[in-house]
Design an enzyme around this catalytic site. Structure first.
Site, PDB file in Angstrom:
ATOM      1  N   GLY A  42       0.836  -1.200   0.000  1.00  0.00           N
ATOM      2  CA  GLY A  42       0.000   0.000   0.000  1.00  0.00           C
ATOM      3  C   GLY A  42       0.869   1.248   0.000  1.00  0.00           C
ATOM      4  N   GLY A  47       1.597   3.969   3.991  1.00  0.00           N
ATOM      5  CA  GLY A  47       2.547   3.116   3.266  1.00  0.00           C
ATOM      6  C   GLY A  47       3.678   3.898   2.638  1.00  0.00           C
ATOM      7  CG  HIS A 268     -18.116  12.154   5.738  1.00  0.00           C
ATOM      8  ND1 HIS A 268     -18.802  13.304   5.484  1.00  0.00           N
ATOM      9  CD2 HIS A 268     -16.848  12.529   6.023  1.00  0.00           C
ATOM     10  CE1 HIS A 268     -17.973  14.339   5.599  1.00  0.00           C
ATOM     11  NE2 HIS A 268     -16.780  13.886   5.927  1.00  0.00           N
ATOM     12  NE  ARG A 339     -15.602  13.510   9.141  1.00  0.00           N
ATOM     13  CZ  ARG A 339     -14.474  13.247   8.515  1.00  0.00           C
ATOM     14  NH1 ARG A 339     -14.004  12.010   8.497  1.00  0.00           N
ATOM     15  NH2 ARG A 339     -13.807  14.193   7.886  1.00  0.00           N
ATOM     16  NE  ARG A 444     -10.933   8.962   9.773  1.00  0.00           N
ATOM     17  CZ  ARG A 444     -11.147  10.055   9.054  1.00  0.00           C
ATOM     18  NH1 ARG A 444     -10.674  11.224   9.445  1.00  0.00           N
ATOM     19  NH2 ARG A 444     -11.849  10.001   7.949  1.00  0.00           N
ATOM     20  CG  LEU A 450      -5.457  13.447   5.743  1.00  0.00           C
ATOM     21  CD1 LEU A 450      -5.404  14.832   5.094  1.00  0.00           C
ATOM     22  CD2 LEU A 450      -5.331  12.389   4.681  1.00  0.00           C
TER      23      LEU A 450
END
Lengths: 648, 247, 235
Positions: A42, A47, A268, A339, A444, A450
């Protein structure tokens, strides 16, 4: 045999744990690093950053991706930003506050130590990316700009227009390119990992398929890192890329790695609603839109009727007839609630009959107030590309009429179980980024994916992997002509042959869409005991149908997209069941996991910390066997668990 | 809506390809172009035929995976979008649509509409990076960067590496792609340090891989899904010539 | 450093840019000189005399020839490379992209027309002027003095087909320059988004000035033969 889970969380004060741990773990000398091989599967943020950093350290790295270039991994699609506790805005942000927001946002189902470490290294990420030439947004003074994101009361999100994920990935990909040029990393594009090879209980390499030639290849290494992202595409329709899949992670699970919290799926809230049966994927509108957009549905059912008939435009509905339900229910956070909360609130309104499109599955995201306050130019500057994208897709101009949005599957918090070193239950096998389970608990926060991918890849794994590899410095190059590799390759080839020989009547997509519907209806935003039991039965039946009636055209030894999809669906069909089982086991509501039986009087998620303050870790027992559950208790030493409150 | 599709079919890199005609019927106008191809492919699978291979992934216009030369345009008739962001409502009902792979010597066809764009990776490997180590960097705010420079850098950094520029250029030139990277880093103090080396190395690699010479037609910027300006090519020219003159 | 002008695409383009720039400057000068012929045959002939078989004029001619040769040779070389870069299989459907000028995609074709026109022009003028002088003759095959450029102009443009051919030639040159002028600046790195509209405007002006200056002379002398009264007021 149940797992003996050792999370290896270092002792000591929360803020000292990572430093203490780094000091305690072993390192590998430069001369020895040259002798050690690492496979990274990945090339997303996790990765790519891991492969680049490991290559830089001197290891021999092989990096694999299914796309034609490492740069295309789905991290690229992240729009909004990346969090860091820099406190550049002087709004009293700190590592502790970022840690606390993340723990709370995850509904107290993440590991304290991991989350604190994440918050701690978040600042390094920003420095690293700036140095790589990532063009973050800046203020006129030349310093970095920030915006706000859901679940936080401070402004700590760094961004690069609406393409933060792309820019960060280009940074990591550039670092990777630097190492590829230096010869320390070898890149295998259009290659898919189809199995992990375990020998003497340790990860020794992978079986990969060259997607262009169809050739099955063996690759040996002293350690294998899985960075293949999440498995949201179980639902067929999601915001994930078309080729995003859970197969690499699932092979690890099949070979003995524990799979943790598979039911924790993030829905989301701001996606463009589904428009028909021919749709292939859902498009996300960045969470950053909630900075200035206000979410509402009409107060009166007759207005809803008129909207659906098309006799009334949303902009014609008077202010007093609008129900800004997030502002009404959560005054403190308003439109910037996390969210899961925003998604459930939208579902609640739509279930009550206030959905605003033909299917009744949409709410408005309105910029009228913001345009009045800031002017069209400012809004255009902030969100121009998103507005254009929305218009392109829906043919509606969001400057004039509100956007329609609806929740969609976006991210999977669950994943391969890892310890504090990011190592799975299989020695030598690591999982980083979305592929692991460790940092986001049951939900999350925006702009944290990120952060986690890069934290793991740049700043955690390169250190922790040394602790394991230091024991391998005497080990010779991993041979790939061993019985374990023979067996794994044979199994892969047999599976491919079987798929190609069924020659049934349904295409891979036909079956995948049916799986998606089962998942969405029963293992989606709201789950009940009945729906989950139903899902398990239906998925099992569908899996049987798949193995007797799927039609996979083409050959094994050629570029064959249908075969690729079929191989991935095989794993989704088992993963879906695992998710349902996990959701069934977790008789509480927390974060993205909402069991309708467990809610407060106000309809909020109701946790049962006395019974479920653990990560559920599943062990594979066979395709049609019930997996075995092991519980990793989540002891909260430093934070007090509370009912999440975004009201005041 | 109904369409006739003329699609380039080619078994593999070695085989000779040819156009084949297909009909797709009852497609909703809200269907995206790639979803329309999905529908065609699903039909083909049911008929036992091999589906049309085409590259795609994120379907939000950002990953740069999708390609396709549609009715003479890279990424289809709309401006500033990738193929995945094209919707069938933009075509006339009953239209015949010609779909071809990228055509460039440096992008050989792998199968049908799929081409090999690894040349772009190789160009970036030649120098499209800032040589910093993980963790040995100053604070993010240590060097202020004028907003205008950061914005211009971002304009160039928007490149998704899809290959439309070289595919559409009558000269098969990759200048816009190379320029976007060189220019993006040249506008930042972090990238300036090795600017000269980068420009020379990337141009040399681009030439070596057989891309053509830019003749400033501007077709690349017209077809670029991210609307990257050829002003970046001018900057690359400056960077390169200055570097060469200093040698 | 010398080799990047041949072995790098940007170097080769720079050669095109500099040789093109040189040719544009020459043409501007030539055009100004021609316009003189409208006003005064004597003045024009004086310039012709100045540019006869003297050493500096010869050196100038040689440099000019070299410029044309380099520009032309590189054009073919680049085009050959570009066709190769395009691959063996061509698109079945092509279009002109938005904002892309026809000229920019057909510079070689336009260049070839310009060169053919140049060959014709050399046979009309240079072969009857400087060459005659070089050969040591005092009269060309038309019976005119090699320094009497004005008479030669008059003679050449009394024939309608020459007028037509020259106008086609100038039109090709005009198209070539509308792209060529700003393109040479772009290649040299002197361009940005603010300057593109200005540069393209300047290109248009330069091209039109050159076209106009040349065309007016040709047309003027042709009209003189059609309508002799003009000749009276002209000379």
């Amino acid at each position: 045999m149940a797992f003996k889970l050792d999370s290896k969380i270092p002792a000591g004060e929360l803020a000292q744990k990572w430093s203490n741990h780094k000091a305690a773990i072993k390192v590998v000398s430069p001369a020895n690093k040259r002798k050690l091989d690492i496979i990274v599967v990945g090339t997303g943020l996790g990765g790519a950053s891991a492969a680049a950093s490991l290559g830089e350290l001197g290891y021999n790295v092989k990096v694999f991706c299914i796309q034609d270039s490492p740069r295309r991994a789905h991290s690229i699609a992240a729009q909004g930003g990346i969090n860091a506790a820099k406190n550049y805005q002087n709004d009293n942000d700190s590592v502790y506050r970022l840690f606390y927001d993340t723990i709370k946002g995850g509904d107290y189902r993440a590991r304290e130590a991991n989350v604190y470490r994440l918050a701690e290294v978040s600042n390094l990420i920003i420095d690293q990316c700036v140095a790589q030439g990532v063009p973050f947004a800046r203020e006129y003074g030349g310093l970095l700009a920030n915006r706000s994101f859901g679940g936080a009361q401070v402004s700590r999100t760094f961004y690069a227009r609406g393409q933060t994920g792309q820019q960060l990935l280009l940074g990591a990909y550039a670092a990777l390119n630097k190492e590829i040029a230096a010869g320390s990393v070898k890149s295998y594009t259009r290659h898919e990992m189809l199995d992990i090879v375990i020998e003497d209980g340790e990860a020794k390499g992978i079986i990969a398929r060259n997607l262009v030639t169809g050739e099955i290849e063996r690759h040996g290494a002293h350690a294998v890192v899985i960075a293949t992202g999440g498995y949201g595409n179980v639902f067929f329709l999601s915001t994930n890329a078309m080729a995003s899949n859970g197969s690499a992670a699932f092979q690890c699970y099949r070979k003995g790695a524990g799979f943790a919290n598979p039911c924790f799926t993030q829905i989301h809230p701001t996606c463009i609603p589904v428009h028909g049966t021919q749709q292939s994927k859902l498009t996300l509108m960045s969470e950053s839109l909630r900075n200035d957009g206000r979410i509402w549905v009409p107060k009166k059912l007759e207005d809803v009727e008129a909207l659906r008939k098309g006799t009334l435009k949303p902009s014609q509905i008077a202010e007093e007839d609008r129900d800004y339900y997030l502002e009404r229910r959560y005054p403190a956070f308003g439109n910037l609630v996390p969210r899961d909360v925003a998604s459930r609130a939208a579902k609640e309104r739509c279930d009550a009959g206030y959905g605003v499109n033909e299917t009744g599955l949409a709410v408005f995201l309105d910029f009228k107030t913001a345009i009045e306050r800031l002017g069209k130019d400012v809004i255009k500057q902030r969100y121009g590309n998103l507005f254009d994208m929305y218009k392109e897709i829906t043919d509606v101009n969001p400057y004039d009429e509100p956007m329609q949005i609806f929740p969609a599957v976006h991210y999977t918090m669950g994943g391969i179980w890892v310890d504090y070193n990011l190592m799975t239950t299989i020695p030598g096998l690591y999982a980083i980024g979305e592929a692991n389970f460790s940092d986001h608990g049951a939900n999350r926060l925006g702009a944290s994916a990120l952060m986690q991918g890069l934290a793991d890849g740049y700043f955690v794994l390169p250190y922790t992997i040394g602790d394991y590899l230091s024991k391998k410095i005497q080990a010779p190059k991993v041979a790939t002509d061993t019985p374990a590799f023979d067996e794994a390759e044979k199994a892969v080839k047999e599976k491919i042959e079987k798929l190609l020989s069924i020659n049934g009547t349904q295409s891979v997509d036909d079956i995948h869409k049916r799986l998606g519907l089962i998942m969405w209806d029963n293992v989606g935003m709201a789950r009940t005991k009945e729906s989950l039991e139903k899902a398990i039965v239906e998925i099992q039946a569908l899996r049987k149908e798949f193995w007797s009636d799927v039609k996979v055209v083409g050959t094994a030894n050629s570029f064959n997209v249908e075969l690729e999809k079929a191989l991935r669906l095989v794993d989704f069909l088992e993963l879906g069941e695992l998710m349902a089982r996990d959701a069934l086991n977790r008789e509480e509501s927390c974060g993205g996991h909402f069991r309708s039986e467990h809610q407060t009087e106000e309809g909020e998620a109701l946790r049962h910390d006395d019974k479920f303050a653990y990560a559920s870790v599943w062990e594979y027992k066979g395709e049609n066997e019930v997996p075995e559950l092991t519980k990793e208790p989540l002891d909260y030493e430093f934070t007090h668990r509370a009912q999440r409150n975004y009201k005041d | 809506m109904n369409f006739t599709l003329k699609i380039w079919r080619q078994k593999d890199a070695q085989s000779k390809g040819a156009f084949k005609e297909y009909k797709v019927e009852n497609v909703s106008s809200d269907t995206s172009f790639l979803e329309m191809l999905d529908i065609l492919n699903n039909d083909l699978v049911h008929k036992g035929e091999e589906p049309v291979a085409f590259d795609h992934d994120c379907r939000e216009g950002i990953c740069g995976m999708c390609s396709l030369h549609i009715d003479g345009h890279a990424h289809g008739p709309s401006q500033a979008v990738t193929t995945c962001q094209i919707y069938m409502r933009q075509f006339k009902d009953g239209a015949t649509i010609t779909i071809e792979p990228w055509r460039s010597a440096a992008f050989p066809v792998i199968k049908d509409l799929v081409v090999n764009r690894s040349a772009y990776d190789q160009i970036l490997q030649a120098g499209g990076f800032v040589s910093v180590r993980t963790n040995s960097v100053p604070d993010g705010n240590a060097i202020p960067i004028p907003k205008a420079d950061a914005d211009e850098s971002m304009d160039a950094a928007a490149c998704v590496g899809c290959g439309a520029c070289a595919a559409t250029c009558k000269n098969g030139s990759a200048m816009l792609f190379v320029a976007a990277r060189v220019s993006s880093l040249a506008k930042l103090p972090q990238g300036r340090v090795e600017g000269a080396r980068r420009a020379k190395a990337m141009v040399a690699k681009m030439d070596e891989l057989g891309f053509g010479n830019c003749t400033n037609t501007g077709a690349c910027q017209a077809e670029c899904p991210k609307q990257i300006s050829i002003a970046h090519i001018a900057r690359l020219n400056r960077e390169f010539l200055a570097a060469k003159l200093k040698d | 450093m010398g080799c990047f002008l041949t072995n790098s695409s940007l170097g080769r383009k720079l050669v095109m840019s500099i040789s093109g720039c040189f040719l544009v400057l020459f043409i501007l000068f030539h055009m100004s000189m021609n316009v003189v012929a409208i006003f005064s045959a004597e003045a024009y002939n004086m310039i012709c005399g100045f540019l006869g078989a003297s050493w500096y004029a010869l050196a100038g001619t040689a440099v000019l020839a070299l410029g044309v040769f380099v520009h032309f040779a590189y054009a073919f070389w680049l085009t050959w490379q570009n066709r190769k870069a395009r691959g063996n299989v061509r698109y079945a459907v092509t279009v002109t992209e938005k904002g892309v000028s026809w000229a920019s995609k057909n510079m070689l074709l336009l260049g070839v027309i310009v060169i053919l026109g140049l060959a014709l022009h050399l046979s009309h003028f240079w072969a009857k002027m400087q060459l005659v002088e070089l050969l040591g003759h005092h009269e060309n095959n038309l019976g005119l003095e090699p320094t009497d450029g004005a008479a030669l102009i008059k003679y050449t443009f009394s024939q309608w087909y020459n007028v037509l051919l020259y106008l086609v030639w100038f039109a090709a040159l005009w198209l070539h320059l509308t792209h060529g002028v700003w393109s040479m600046l772009q290649t040299a790195g002197w361009a940005n988004d603010t300057w593109y509209p200005r540069l393209k405007c300047i290109s248009g002006i330069v091209a039109t000035l050159i076209f106009g200056g040349f065309a007016v002379v040709v047309v003027w002398f042709y009209l003189q033969t059609v309508c002799p009264c003009l000749a009276a007021c002209g000379a």
